[in-house]
Write a protein that holds these residues in place. Structure first.
Motif, PDB file in Angstrom:
ATOM      1  N   MET A  70      85.934 -37.042-126.808  1.00 39.61           N
ATOM      2  CA  MET A  70      85.673 -38.471-126.846  1.00 39.61           C
ATOM      3  C   MET A  70      85.873 -39.044-125.458  1.00 39.61           C
ATOM      4  O   MET A  70      86.862 -38.764-124.790  1.00 39.61           O
ATOM      5  N   ASP A  71      84.944 -39.888-125.001  1.00 41.56           N
ATOM      6  CA  ASP A  71      85.074 -40.529-123.696  1.00 41.56           C
ATOM      7  C   ASP A  71      85.952 -41.760-123.821  1.00 41.56           C
ATOM      8  O   ASP A  71      85.841 -42.548-124.760  1.00 41.56           O
ATOM      9  N   ARG A  72      86.853 -41.930-122.835  1.00 41.70           N
ATOM     10  CA  ARG A  72      87.696 -43.115-122.807  1.00 41.70           C
ATOM     11  C   ARG A  72      87.274 -44.004-121.650  1.00 41.70           C
ATOM     12  O   ARG A  72      86.784 -43.536-120.637  1.00 41.70           O
ATOM     13  N   THR A  73      87.490 -45.291-121.811  1.00 37.66           N
ATOM     14  CA  THR A  73      87.194 -46.215-120.731  1.00 37.66           C
ATOM     15  C   THR A  73      88.472 -46.554-119.990  1.00 37.66           C
ATOM     16  O   THR A  73      89.577 -46.402-120.509  1.00 37.66           O
ATOM     17  N   GLY A  74      88.300 -47.008-118.752  1.00 39.79           N
ATOM     18  CA  GLY A  74      89.447 -47.314-117.909  1.00 39.79           C
ATOM     19  C   GLY A  74      89.640 -48.811-117.771  1.00 39.79           C
ATOM     20  O   GLY A  74      89.076 -49.617-118.508  1.00 39.79           O
ATOM     21  N   THR A  75      90.464 -49.198-116.797  1.00 37.31           N
ATOM     22  CA  THR A  75      90.729 -50.599-116.523  1.00 37.31           C
ATOM     23  C   THR A  75      90.687 -50.808-115.022  1.00 37.31           C
ATOM     24  O   THR A  75      91.055 -49.916-114.260  1.00 37.31           O
ATOM     25  N   ASN A  76      90.262 -51.955-114.600  1.00 40.98           N
ATOM     26  CA  ASN A  76      90.168 -52.242-113.179  1.00 40.98           C
ATOM     27  C   ASN A  76      91.456 -52.834-112.607  1.00 40.98           C
ATOM     28  O   ASN A  76      91.506 -53.209-111.444  1.00 40.98           O
ATOM     29  N   LEU A  77      92.504 -52.946-113.401  1.00 41.50           N
ATOM     30  CA  LEU A  77      93.782 -53.446-112.900  1.00 41.50           C
ATOM     31  C   LEU A  77      94.386 -52.423-111.951  1.00 41.50           C
ATOM     32  O   LEU A  77      94.469 -51.240-112.273  1.00 41.50           O
ATOM     33  N   PRO A  78      94.849 -52.837-110.779  1.00 46.18           N
ATOM     34  CA  PRO A  78      95.344 -51.874-109.791  1.00 46.18           C
ATOM     35  C   PRO A  78      96.616 -51.166-110.209  1.00 46.18           C
ATOM     36  O   PRO A  78      96.922 -50.095-109.702  1.00 46.18           O
ATOM     37  N   ALA A  79      97.395 -51.712-111.141  1.00 41.49           N
ATOM     38  CA  ALA A  79      98.669 -51.106-111.508  1.00 41.49           C
ATOM     39  C   ALA A  79      98.507 -49.810-112.279  1.00 41.49           C
ATOM     40  O   ALA A  79      99.476 -49.093-112.491  1.00 41.49           O
ATOM     41  N   VAL A  80      97.297 -49.510-112.714  1.00 39.27           N
ATOM     42  CA  VAL A  80      97.133 -48.324-113.551  1.00 39.27           C
ATOM     43  C   VAL A  80      96.136 -47.356-112.924  1.00 39.27           C
ATOM     44  O   VAL A  80      95.307 -46.756-113.613  1.00 39.27           O
ATOM     45  N   GLY A  81      96.245 -47.162-111.631  1.00 39.22           N
ATOM     46  CA  GLY A  81      95.347 -46.249-110.934  1.00 39.22           C
ATOM     47  C   GLY A  81      95.457 -44.821-111.409  1.00 39.22           C
ATOM     48  O   GLY A  81      94.458 -44.099-111.477  1.00 39.22           O
ATOM     49  N   GLU A  82      96.672 -44.378-111.747  1.00 40.76           N
ATOM     50  CA  GLU A  82      96.842 -43.004-112.210  1.00 40.76           C
ATOM     51  C   GLU A  82      96.107 -42.784-113.523  1.00 40.76           C
ATOM     52  O   GLU A  82      95.506 -41.729-113.743  1.00 40.76           O
ATOM     53  N   TYR A  83      96.154 -43.782-114.409  1.00 40.72           N
ATOM     54  CA  TYR A  83      95.430 -43.666-115.671  1.00 40.72           C
ATOM     55  C   TYR A  83      93.931 -43.597-115.416  1.00 40.72           C
ATOM     56  O   TYR A  83      93.218 -42.767-116.006  1.00 40.72           O
ATOM     57  N   ASN A  84      93.443 -44.437-114.517  1.00 44.21           N
ATOM     58  CA  ASN A  84      92.021 -44.405-114.196  1.00 44.21           C
ATOM     59  C   ASN A  84      91.610 -43.046-113.634  1.00 44.21           C
ATOM     60  O   ASN A  84      90.512 -42.555-113.909  1.00 44.21           O
ATOM     61  N   GLN A  85      92.490 -42.447-112.849  1.00 38.88           N
ATOM     62  CA  GLN A  85      92.172 -41.140-112.280  1.00 38.88           C
ATOM     63  C   GLN A  85      91.995 -40.102-113.374  1.00 38.88           C
ATOM     64  O   GLN A  85      91.072 -39.285-113.330  1.00 38.88           O
ATOM     65  N   THR A  86      92.848 -40.153-114.392  1.00 37.31           N
ATOM     66  CA  THR A  86      92.703 -39.190-115.486  1.00 37.31           C
ATOM     67  C   THR A  86      91.456 -39.473-116.306  1.00 37.31           C
ATOM     68  O   THR A  86      90.812 -38.550-116.810  1.00 37.31           O
ATOM     69  N   VAL A  87      91.112 -40.772-116.460  1.00 36.09           N
ATOM     70  CA  VAL A  87      89.893 -41.126-117.194  1.00 36.09           C
ATOM     71  C   VAL A  87      88.669 -40.546-116.486  1.00 36.09           C
ATOM     72  O   VAL A  87      87.786 -39.932-117.111  1.00 36.09           O
ATOM     73  N   VAL A  88      88.601 -40.732-115.173  1.00 38.48           N
ATOM     74  CA  VAL A  88      87.453 -40.239-114.407  1.00 38.48           C
ATOM     75  C   VAL A  88      87.414 -38.715-114.422  1.00 38.48           C
ATOM     76  O   VAL A  88      86.346 -38.112-114.624  1.00 38.48           O
ATOM     77  N   LEU A  89      88.557 -38.085-114.199  1.00 36.38           N
ATOM     78  CA  LEU A  89      88.575 -36.627-114.184  1.00 36.38           C
ATOM     79  C   LEU A  89      88.179 -36.056-115.539  1.00 36.38           C
ATOM     80  O   LEU A  89      87.441 -35.065-115.628  1.00 36.38           O
ATOM     81  N   ASP A  90      88.634 -36.680-116.605  1.00 34.08           N
ATOM     82  CA  ASP A  90      88.281 -36.210-117.941  1.00 34.08           C
ATOM     83  C   ASP A  90      86.777 -36.334-118.172  1.00 34.08           C
ATOM     84  O   ASP A  90      86.149 -35.443-118.754  1.00 34.08           O
ATOM     85  N   ALA A  91      86.185 -37.433-117.697  1.00 31.01           N
ATOM     86  CA  ALA A  91      84.737 -37.619-117.851  1.00 31.01           C
ATOM     87  C   ALA A  91      83.963 -36.577-117.055  1.00 31.01           C
ATOM     88  O   ALA A  91      82.947 -36.043-117.525  1.00 31.01           O
ATOM     89  N   ILE A  92      84.436 -36.270-115.849  1.00 36.75           N
ATOM     90  CA  ILE A  92      83.767 -35.243-115.027  1.00 36.75           C
ATOM     91  C   ILE A  92      83.913 -33.881-115.684  1.00 36.75           C
ATOM     92  O   ILE A  92      82.959 -33.094-115.746  1.00 36.75           O
ATOM     93  N   ARG A  93      85.119 -33.588-116.188  1.00 36.79           N
ATOM     94  CA  ARG A  93      85.389 -32.274-116.798  1.00 36.79           C
ATOM     95  C   ARG A  93      84.462 -32.010-117.978  1.00 36.79           C
ATOM     96  O   ARG A  93      84.027 -30.875-118.200  1.00 36.79           O
ATOM     97  N   ARG A  94      84.166 -33.039-118.729  1.00 35.03           N
ATOM     98  CA  ARG A  94      83.363 -32.863-119.942  1.00 35.03           C
ATOM     99  C   ARG A  94      81.858 -32.814-119.663  1.00 35.03           C
ATOM    100  O   ARG A  94      81.069 -32.705-120.598  1.00 35.03           O
ATOM    101  N   ARG A  95      81.489 -32.886-118.378  1.00 39.85           N
ATOM    102  CA  ARG A  95      80.068 -32.797-118.012  1.00 39.85           C
ATOM    103  C   ARG A  95      79.884 -31.737-116.946  1.00 39.85           C
ATOM    104  O   ARG A  95      79.786 -32.035-115.758  1.00 39.85           O
ATOM    105  N   PRO A  96      79.861 -30.485-117.370  1.00 41.48           N
ATOM    106  CA  PRO A  96      79.802 -29.377-116.405  1.00 41.48           C
ATOM    107  C   PRO A  96      78.550 -29.393-115.529  1.00 41.48           C
ATOM    108  O   PRO A  96      78.547 -28.801-114.450  1.00 41.48           O
ATOM    109  N   ALA A  97      77.487 -30.054-115.971  1.00 42.81           N
ATOM    110  CA  ALA A  97      76.267 -30.122-115.159  1.00 42.81           C
ATOM    111  C   ALA A  97      76.416 -31.115-114.016  1.00 42.81           C
ATOM    112  O   ALA A  97      75.558 -31.169-113.130  1.00 42.81           O
ATOM    113  N   GLY A  98      77.483 -31.907-114.011  1.00 45.62           N
ATOM    114  CA  GLY A  98      77.703 -32.872-112.952  1.00 45.62           C
ATOM    115  C   GLY A  98      77.338 -34.280-113.375  1.00 45.62           C
ATOM    116  O   GLY A  98      76.608 -34.499-114.348  1.00 45.62           O
ATOM    117  N   ILE A  99      77.854 -35.257-112.625  1.00 44.20           N
ATOM    118  CA  ILE A  99      77.639 -36.655-112.959  1.00 44.20           C
ATOM    119  C   ILE A  99      77.717 -37.465-111.671  1.00 44.20           C
ATOM    120  O   ILE A  99      78.471 -37.129-110.747  1.00 44.20           O
TER     121      ILE A  99
END
Length: 413
Positions: free
Chosen positions: A1-30
């Motif tokens: 399941m894809d998760r969405t992130g937040t643009n609030l600066p206090a949660v950059g680490e969470y956003n990093q995991t959201v982006v990495l998870d999205a990249i990981r689930r698309r082996p053909a690239g994005i």
């Protein structure tokens, strides 16, 4: 399941995991624009996150892609060699060690006999040596090892990293494994119940459209159950949820070690089926060997499965009976949790899967106790080697790289 992130600066680490998870689930690239649309993050946030991930060696740029007017956009892909995890599965019969990369590929694996935990220091030394040999033999950069995951039969104390009293392992009572192994290897260590680790692995490797509500039936030396509800692992208050082995499926059956009769985890495991084969004359006592020796049980179990595969009526009847017993337990689990899939795996499963799956679906569907209005699917785990060992390694990857909404609450405190 894809998760969405937040643009609030206090949660950059969470956003990093959201982006990495999205990249990981698309082996053909994005592309970055596709990531922004998928995660609901701003283009600037995605660009900053991708830059950090590239600098950390977790993702790479692979060419460009053109979609509509404008210049071609760079494609980012996961770098499988950007990180590794070691998985250890402790079983009464053996200990399996695997080295898994970020993509989930098993780079190397070994198996040893289960050491006697009567001397905990010797056990730790033996396991630490096996892990170091695995890392050295695989020739990966040790600095890229993220940690070690341990999967053990329950019950376990996850918080303290202690094996409490695993079945069929009398010398492993209250072994404080996590801290000692971390000290011996210098690597972070996580401990989890083996069936829970298997569920984590199934969710980690799940493709688009995969069920998020399922039970994992682990068929090894013993029978265990792991659970996923709405895509989340069900752990319970002490991280020991899912022990369905003592569900009564035959009130007139043999006496279980718990004092009850007909527990599914007692009458369907390899040792019990081999014992029944001897009683029914399907196997001789000499063919069965020592039923307290898992090496002998393993060999005899293979003989029993082989006979069933060639059409031996007595062997087939034993496995069909096991399927019916499993079906009764599965009906209880399906009714309780309203799940739509049961996944099977474990070191003894493949040998009997044809016979069990030939009888199991009808036995579940026709059980008068089944109340759910939807069909129940049955599948085999596609995870290679040892699903619990791979699951143990996945615990480390999941802990490091899976987006968890609870992190938002922590960041707000």
């Amino acid at each position: 399941m894809d998760r969405t992130g937040t643009n609030l600066p206090a949660v950059g680490e969470y956003n990093q995991t959201v982006v990495l998870d999205a990249i990981r689930r698309r082996p053909a690239g994005i592309t970055r624009s596709e990531l922004a649309a998928l995660t609901a993050l701003s283009g600037m946030t995605v660009t900053k996150v991708c830059r950090r991930l590239i600098d950390a060696g977790l993702v790479d740029e692979h060419g460009t892609r053109t979609s509509g007017p404008g210049k071609p956009a760079a494609v980012v892909k996961l770098n499988p060699g950007g990180g590794f995890a070691v998985g250890v599965h402790i079983d009464p019969a053996s200990v399996t060690y695997v080295l898994v990369d970020l993509s989930g590929t098993v780079r190397d694996h070994t198996r040893t006999g289960t050491p006697n935990a009567g001397d905990p220091s010797a056990v730790i030394e033996e396991m630490a040596n096996a892990i170091e040999a695995l890392i050295t033999g695989s020739a990966v950069d040790r600095s890229r090892i993220l940690g070690i995951g341990i999967a053990s039969p329950g019950p376990v104390n996850v918080e303290d990293g202690v094996l409490l009293n695993p079945p069929m392992m009398p010398n492993w009572h209250r072994v404080a494994l996590r801290r000692a192994l971390a000290a011996a290897t210098g690597l972070p260590v996580l401990l989890e119940k083996d069936t829970t680790a298997a569920v984590v692995a199934e969710l980690w490797f799940a493709g688009p459209g995969s069920s998020r509500d399922f039970a994992f039936m682990y068929y090894g030396t013993g029978l265990g159950t792991g659970l996923s509800v709405a895509g989340e692992v069900v752990r319970g208050i002490s991280s020991n949820a899912g022990d369905a082995g003592h569900l009564t499926v035959d009130p007139d059956g043999p006496m279980c070690t718990c004092g009850r009769r007909g527990c599914v985890g007692y009458i369907t495991v390899p040792r019990a089926l081999v014992e029944r084969a001897v009683l029914n004359g399907v196997l001789s006592a000499a063919e069965a060997g020592d039923l307290d020796d898992m090496v002998d049980v393993d060999a005899a179990f293979s003989r029993l499965a082989g006979l069933a595969a060639t059409g031996h009526p007595g062997a087939g009847a034993i496995l069909t009976g096991a399927a019916r017993s499993l079906a009764r337990a599965i009906v209880v689990i399906v009714n309780l949790l309203d799940i739509d899939e049961v996944i099977f795996g474990g070191p003894f499963w493949a040998r009997i899967s044809p016979a069990i799956l030939a009888a199991l679906p009808d036995a579940v569907r026709d059980d008068p106790a089944l109340v759910t209005p939807h069909p129940v699917r049955f599948a085999q785990s596609a995870i290679p080697v040892d699903v619990a060992a791979v699951g143990a390694a996945t615990l480390v990857l999941d802990n490091a790289f899976s987006p968890r909404p609870s992190a938002l609450l922590l960041a707000a405190e």
